[in-house]
Scaffold this motif. Structure first.
Motif, PDB file in Angstrom:
ATOM      1  N   LEU A 100       0.828  -1.201   0.000  1.00 11.17           N
ATOM      2  CA  LEU A 100       0.000   0.000   0.000  1.00 11.17           C
ATOM      3  C   LEU A 100       0.864   1.254   0.000  1.00 11.17           C
ATOM      4  CD1 LEU A 100      -2.773   1.330   0.181  1.00 11.17           C
ATOM      5  CD2 LEU A 100      -2.709   0.975   2.660  1.00 11.17           C
ATOM      6  N   ALA A 104       1.112   4.299  -2.808  1.00 17.85           N
ATOM      7  CA  ALA A 104       0.820   5.676  -2.431  1.00 17.85           C
ATOM      8  C   ALA A 104       1.882   6.655  -2.924  1.00 17.85           C
ATOM      9  CB  ALA A 104       0.679   5.790  -0.916  1.00 17.85           C
ATOM     10  N   THR A 112      -4.635   9.371  -5.572  1.00 20.32           N
ATOM     11  CA  THR A 112      -5.720   9.002  -4.665  1.00 20.32           C
ATOM     12  C   THR A 112      -5.198   8.640  -3.280  1.00 20.32           C
ATOM     13  OG1 THR A 112      -7.009   8.149  -6.527  1.00 20.32           O
ATOM     14  CG2 THR A 112      -7.660   7.431  -4.326  1.00 20.32           C
ATOM     15  N   LEU A 113      -4.142   7.831  -3.233  1.00 23.66           N
ATOM     16  CA  LEU A 113      -3.638   7.333  -1.953  1.00 23.66           C
ATOM     17  C   LEU A 113      -2.672   8.295  -1.269  1.00 23.66           C
ATOM     18  CD1 LEU A 113      -2.952   3.619  -2.968  1.00 23.66           C
ATOM     19  CD2 LEU A 113      -4.944   4.532  -1.777  1.00 23.66           C
ATOM     20  N   MET A 118      -4.831   9.437   4.237  1.00 22.01           N
ATOM     21  CA  MET A 118      -4.449   8.063   3.915  1.00 22.01           C
ATOM     22  C   MET A 118      -3.022   7.788   4.360  1.00 22.01           C
ATOM     23  SD  MET A 118      -5.825   5.397   2.608  1.00 22.01           S
ATOM     24  CE  MET A 118      -5.026   3.845   2.953  1.00 22.01           C
ATOM     25  N   LEU A 175      -9.395   3.405   3.262  1.00 21.29           N
ATOM     26  CA  LEU A 175      -9.073   2.919   1.926  1.00 21.29           C
ATOM     27  C   LEU A 175     -10.345   2.712   1.104  1.00 21.29           C
ATOM     28  CD1 LEU A 175      -6.897   1.934  -0.039  1.00 21.29           C
ATOM     29  CD2 LEU A 175      -7.054  -0.329   1.024  1.00 21.29           C
ATOM     30  N   ALA A 186     -10.671  -1.660  -3.736  1.00 19.56           N
ATOM     31  CA  ALA A 186      -9.349  -2.128  -3.335  1.00 19.56           C
ATOM     32  C   ALA A 186      -9.441  -3.630  -3.084  1.00 19.56           C
ATOM     33  CB  ALA A 186      -8.860  -1.403  -2.088  1.00 19.56           C
TER      34      ALA A 186
END
Length: 501
Positions: A100, A104, A112-113, A118, A175, A186
């Motif tokens: 993850l 990111a 987005t991440l 986040m 998420l 996801a």
């Protein structure tokens, strides 16, 4: 053309590339139907089946379907794999966090991440997981060697399991919310959950109870008999939660024909495919059979297939019979290691240095029986290959190779990042090498730490090794201490069934 170049024409036993995936149409349709609803309601599913049936390959296809297929979901995929080393607490969940974090900072999901909420959720959950998973955090371990490493531990951080569960659940909520805002999902994919520790299975169960919208969770589990198997426990869990199971069985004749054509460029008649469907039927056995035919230059006739299968003790034995002797030697020497195999330890086991290490890495990439992992380490291409090698080793060879493995881990300890993996590997190798002095102390100390972390299954394994070692040493005081610790652990494992995963 040398042996390695010749063998590069064989087909790897690693999970099948998604573009070459064959058959399983009904199972794929079931998974697609679950994906459709993941945006509105979180979905979870277990993919089960006997070893070699194709569970990991189906997971590969699922990852492609979610993220890469043109015109598909183009959604986020996070993947992790569980390896057979008891005590690796939350190893899969920590790998998911690493995946993850990579997503990111780069790739199509960076925007987005990369939002602050986040990033903070990732940092917080990862920190909590790491602290809980460090019940044996060593002080100055990396600068020590030999007997000096025994008993050098720091006090575990006071982080409870409920703290871990809440942190991970909050991460999934964030998420799912972010993915929902983009019209995507996801997908969290976990491989070989039957090997997971008690705590990993407990966290997985708690997470599945209430998956947030936008989250799809799929995991594979080897179907085995026996109430104590990981599969039996997980099957009971998902039935209690009302979650679906997608079981895999032997391939049908038309699927076998497709496999032969797409992966081996073989044209199989109906009779030949029928013979294969009635004998092995699982993907691993079919791969071993087709590779054996190719290595001998034999046509895929029913007679040739029956003869090839009759010569071997099983599919893994058949796979190794088709290998050059140099690959078999490497497989034997590495079979005692607990995956993932760090590069320095792998090279040390094979007695390679300098440019030899680079050559080793190139050759492993070309091999059909090894695979390179995302973090740069190595493993056997399929667990059945390693299991076969271990069974075939003589007792003297097991002792010698485990002693070498322990020496390699001690020698390169300062270069290895997975300190818990190092300690657990050392505890295993010392014991199997019959170095009972080191094995007794290290296994006893580790067992106590896992007892405090409420991983009683691992604590019992380690403590019983300490008992066996103390008995071999004839050390009455050490034996008494280990037996007292075993009794403490057993009191916990004999508790109410509802307290266990």
């Amino acid at each position: 053309m040398d042996e390695v170049q010749q063998w590069a024409e064989g087909v790897s036993y690693a999970p099948c590339p998604p573009e070459e995936f064959c058959g399983r149409d009904e199972e794929r349709e079931r998974l697609k139907a679950l994906l459709v609803h993941a945006g509105e309601h979180g979905q979870a599913v277990m993919i089960s089946g006997p070893p070699g049936i194709g569970k990991s390959s189906l997971l590969n296809w699922l990852a492609y379907e979610v993220q890469e297929r043109p015109g598909g979901l183009e959604s986020l995929v996070l993947r992790a794999e569980v390896f057979d080393l008891p005590g690796m607490i939350f190893s899969a969940f920590r790998e998911l966090h690493k995946d993850l974090r990579r997503s990111a900072v780069s790739g199509r999901f960076q925007e987005t991440l990369g939002v602050e909420g986040m990033r903070e959720a990732v940092r917080y959950a990862e920190d909590v997981l790491e602290k809980y998973a460090a019940p044996v955090e060593p002080v100055g371990l990396l600068s020590k060697t030999g007997e000096e490493i025994i008993g050098v531990f720091a006090r575990s951080p006071e982080v409870g399991y409920d703290h871990v569960r809440r942190a991970f659940e909050e991460l999934l909520q964030e998420l799912g919310r972010l993915m929902g805002g983009t019209g995507r999902i996801a997908a969290i994919l976990l491989d070989d959950v039957h090997l997971a520790s008690r705590l990993d299975r407990l966290l997985l169960r708690d997470v599945m109870r209430d998956l947030p919208p936008g989250i799809f969770l799929a995991f594979t589990c080897r179907a085995e008999d026996g109430a104590g198997s990981g599969y039996a426990a997980m099957r009971e869990e998902i039935r209690e939660l009302g979650l679906p199971e997608v079981p895999l069985y032997g391939m049908r004749s038309h699927e076998i024909q497709e496999l032969g054509r797409r992966r081996f460029n073989l044209s199989l008649g109906s009779a030949t495919a029928g013979t294969l469907a009635e004998s092995p039927g699982d993907t691993f056995s079919l791969m071993a059979c087709f590779n054996a035919l190719r290595s001998r230059g034999l046509a895929p006739s029913s007679e040739n297939i029956r003869n090839v299968l009759a010569e071997a003790k099983g599919p893994a034995d058949l796979a190794f019979r088709a290998l050059p002797e140099s690959w078999r030697a490497w497989a034997d020497e590495l079979s005692v290691l607990n995956p993932p195999f760090p590069v320095p330890v792998t090279a040390c086991m094979l007695d390679l240095q300098g440019m030899g290490v680079t050559l080793m890495m190139d050759r492993m990439q070309e091999s059909t029986i090894f695979r390179r992992l995302p973090g740069g380490e190595y493993a056997f291409a399929h667990p059945l290959l390693q299991e076969h090698c271990r069974r075939e080793l003589s007792e003297d060879a097991k002792i010698t190779l485990n002693a070498r493995a322990a020496d390699c881990f001690e020698r390169f300890m300062h270069r290895l990042s997975g300190r818990l993996h190092v300690l657990l590997s050392l505890a295993c190798h010392f014991f199997n090498a019959q170095e009972y002095g080191k094995a007794a102390d290290l296994n006893l100390e580790l067992g106590l730490r896992f007892y405090y972390r409420e991983d009683y299954d691992t604590a019992l394994v380690l403590t019983e090794r300490a008992i066996a070692s103390a008995e071999r040493l004839g050390d009455a005081a050490l034996l008494a201490a280990a037996e007292r610790q075993r009794d403490l652990v057993r009191q916990k494992t004999a508790g109410p069934a509802e307290a266990r995963p």
